[in-house]
Design an enzyme around this catalytic site. Structure first.
Site, PDB file in Angstrom:
ATOM      1  CD  GLU A 163      -0.992   0.879   3.623  1.00 49.89           C
ATOM      2  OE1 GLU A 163      -1.453   1.947   3.416  1.00 49.89           O
ATOM      3  OE2 GLU A 163      -1.006   0.209   4.635  1.00 49.89           O
ATOM      4  CE  LYS A 177      -6.516   7.418   5.731  1.00 50.13           C
ATOM      5  NZ  LYS A 177      -6.145   7.805   7.279  1.00 50.13           N
ATOM      6  CG  ASP A 237     -12.996   7.064  12.996  1.00 55.60           C
ATOM      7  OD1 ASP A 237     -13.021   6.187  12.087  1.00 55.60           O
ATOM      8  OD2 ASP A 237     -12.112   7.758  13.231  1.00 55.60           O
ATOM      9  CB  SER A 273     -10.530   1.466   9.369  1.00 60.61           C
ATOM     10  OG  SER A 273      -9.941   1.456   8.155  1.00 60.61           O
ATOM     11  CB  ALA A 274     -13.560   1.887   4.809  1.00 65.14           C
ATOM     12  CG  ASP A 275      -8.311  -0.435   6.318  1.00 66.48           C
ATOM     13  OD1 ASP A 275      -8.498   0.327   5.367  1.00 66.48           O
ATOM     14  OD2 ASP A 275      -7.116  -0.236   6.965  1.00 66.48           O
ATOM     15  CE  LYS A 303      -3.471   1.806  11.319  1.00 69.79           C
ATOM     16  NZ  LYS A 303      -4.141   2.765  10.447  1.00 69.79           N
TER      17      LYS A 303
HETATM   18  N1  PSU Z   1      -0.442   1.193   9.096  1.00 74.77           N
HETATM   19  C1  PSU Z   1       0.715   1.984   9.138  1.00 74.77           C
HETATM   20  N2  PSU Z   1       0.520   3.413   8.731  1.00 74.77           N
HETATM   21  C2  PSU Z   1      -0.598   3.623   8.302  1.00 74.77           C
HETATM   22  C3  PSU Z   1      -1.527   3.123   8.032  1.00 74.77           C
HETATM   23  C4  PSU Z   1      -1.529   1.715   8.330  1.00 74.77           C
HETATM   24  O1  PSU Z   1       1.512   1.610   9.831  1.00 74.77           O
HETATM   25  O2  PSU Z   1      -0.479   4.899   7.731  1.00 74.77           O
HETATM   26  C5  PSU Z   1      -2.864   3.517   6.962  1.00 74.77           C
HETATM   27  C6  PSU Z   1      -3.478   2.097   6.182  1.00 74.77           C
HETATM   28  O3  PSU Z   1      -3.359   2.635   4.917  1.00 74.77           O
HETATM   29  C7  PSU Z   1      -4.887   1.969   6.652  1.00 74.77           C
HETATM   30  C8  PSU Z   1      -5.083   3.314   6.896  1.00 74.77           C
HETATM   31  O4  PSU Z   1      -5.408   1.501   5.693  1.00 74.77           O
HETATM   32  O5  PSU Z   1      -3.878   3.632   7.798  1.00 74.77           O
HETATM   33  C9  PSU Z   1      -6.222   3.325   7.932  1.00 74.77           C
HETATM   34  O6  PSU Z   1      -6.876   4.705   8.003  1.00 74.77           O
HETATM   35  P1  PSU Z   1      -8.043   4.892   8.682  1.00 74.77           P
HETATM   36  O7  PSU Z   1      -8.215   4.667  10.049  1.00 74.77           O
HETATM   37  O8  PSU Z   1      -8.455   6.475   8.543  1.00 74.77           O
HETATM   38  O9  PSU Z   1      -9.202   4.096   7.849  1.00 74.77           O
HETATM   39 MN    MN Z   2     -11.456   6.530  10.195  1.00 75.21          MN
END
Ligand code: PSU
Ligand code: MN
Length: 304
Positions: free
Chosen positions: A23, A84, A136, A138-140, A157
């Site tokens: 990614e 992003k 909140d 993540s859409a992941d 994380k």
């Molecule tokens: N893990 C890391 N650094 C990052 C991310 C993950 O060590 O920057 C990123 C990934 O791309 C993940 C995103 O999909 O953070 C999730 O962001 P959000 O919580 O806004 O969905």
């Molecule tokens: Mn988010």
């Protein structure tokens, strides 16, 4: 079609050789410049030395690219205007000619569409600790319930609510296995303290699970291979907990929300641990990328 698969990646896929998707959000928004570019190149080199072809994914000038060339990597690492992009942002980005780094959700989608089976990253997004106030998540997570890709990561994380995230993954039908561990890793930490139901110990065993998923057919969903950072390279857990609590309070005070939350907390940890969180983050990503190459090779190597 506005997805462009690089010639090298296309040929490898066509010949059934191993490919590992990488990614780009971690490059553009997760790591400090100029180290991010060095890391982007290093991760690709690690995939190659593991016998696989790297496919770093991003959107450049409205074109979804699977397998960035050197110019694309530099652009993503250096251009401060790089957005992003989650999965839902892909269509507007393509239609407006935008340039953006792809998160896990967007990367997994594009990789799967291109026929790539293995994807390596740092830590997934998940359910945030303030979920009851902000909703909140993540859409992941939901995206991984829709594509049959294998994601090698160091858990989610640690800024997140890990038990809630694991619960959501269960609800969504995403398979979770620990790699060489009975505990879900804690991203910067080797363990989050939460148990996992399945433990695998070799790339061949993981490839066997991918093949079993293939044989089961629809509905396809992702496989998370949770690979802990080595204990010797983890962040000191006490320091981690202390700084994270401060960072969460700072984010709240500053009214940081939406897409900005994750990059804010990652940077806060880096600054307030004097870079120790960055080293742990990198150690985790490197381990995942190496393992991703071994899994992709074992899967491409066939077997029963
Ligand atoms: N893990 C890391 N650094 C990052 C991310 C993950 O060590 O920057 C990123 C990934 O791309 C993940 C995103 O999909 O953070 C999730 O962001 P959000 O919580 O806004 O969905
Ligand atoms: Mn988010």
């Amino acid at each position: 079609m506005s997805t462009q698969v690089s010639e090298e990646v296309r040929e490898a896929l066509h010949e059934g050789r191993p490919v590992v998707a990488l990614e780009s959000t971690i490059i553009a928004h997760g790591l400090p410049r100029p180290r991010n570019l060095t890391v982007a190149r290093e991760l690709e080199a690690l995939v190659r030395s593991g016998g696989a072809v790297p496919a770093t994914i991003a959107v450049v000038d409205g074109v979804a690219r699977v397998g960035l060339d050197e110019g694309g990597l530099v652009r993503i690492a250096e251009d401060p205007a790089v957005r992003k992009l989650g999965h839902r942002d892909l269509a507007p980005a393509l239609a407006t000619g935008a340039t953006g780094a792809t998160t896990v959700s967007a990367t997994a989608w594009l990789a799967d569409t291109a026929g790539i089976r293995v994807f390596a990253t740092g830590g997934l997004g998940g359910v945030h600790r303030e979920w009851t106030e902000t909703q909140d998540e993540s859409a992941d997570l939901r995206l991984l319930s829709r594509v049959g890709i294998t994601v090698v990561c160091a858990g989610v994380k640690s800024i997140l609510d890990v038990p809630a995230t694991l619960q959501r993954l269960e609800t969504l039908g995403v398979t979770v296995v620990g790699y060489g561990t009975e505990h879900f890793p804690g991203f910067y930490l080797a363990s989050s303290g939460e148990p996992v139901d399945w433990t695998l110990r070799t790339p061949e065993e993981v490839a066997g699970v991918i093949r079993a998923k293939d044989a089961l057919g629809e509905p396809c969903a992702g496989l998370i291979v949770a690979n802990p950072v080595p204990e010797a390279e983890q962040l000191d857990p006490a320091l981690h907990d202390r700084v994270l609590a401060q960072g969460a309070a700072a984010a709240k005070e500053k009214g940081i929300g939406g897409q900005a939350v994750t990059p804010f907390l990652l940077e806060y940890l880096m600054v307030h641990t004097d870079g120790a969180s960055l080293e742990a983050n990198l150690a985790a990503v490197r381990g995942n990328v190496r393992l991703g190459a071994r899994i992709a090779s074992a899967y491409a190597g066939g077997g029963t």
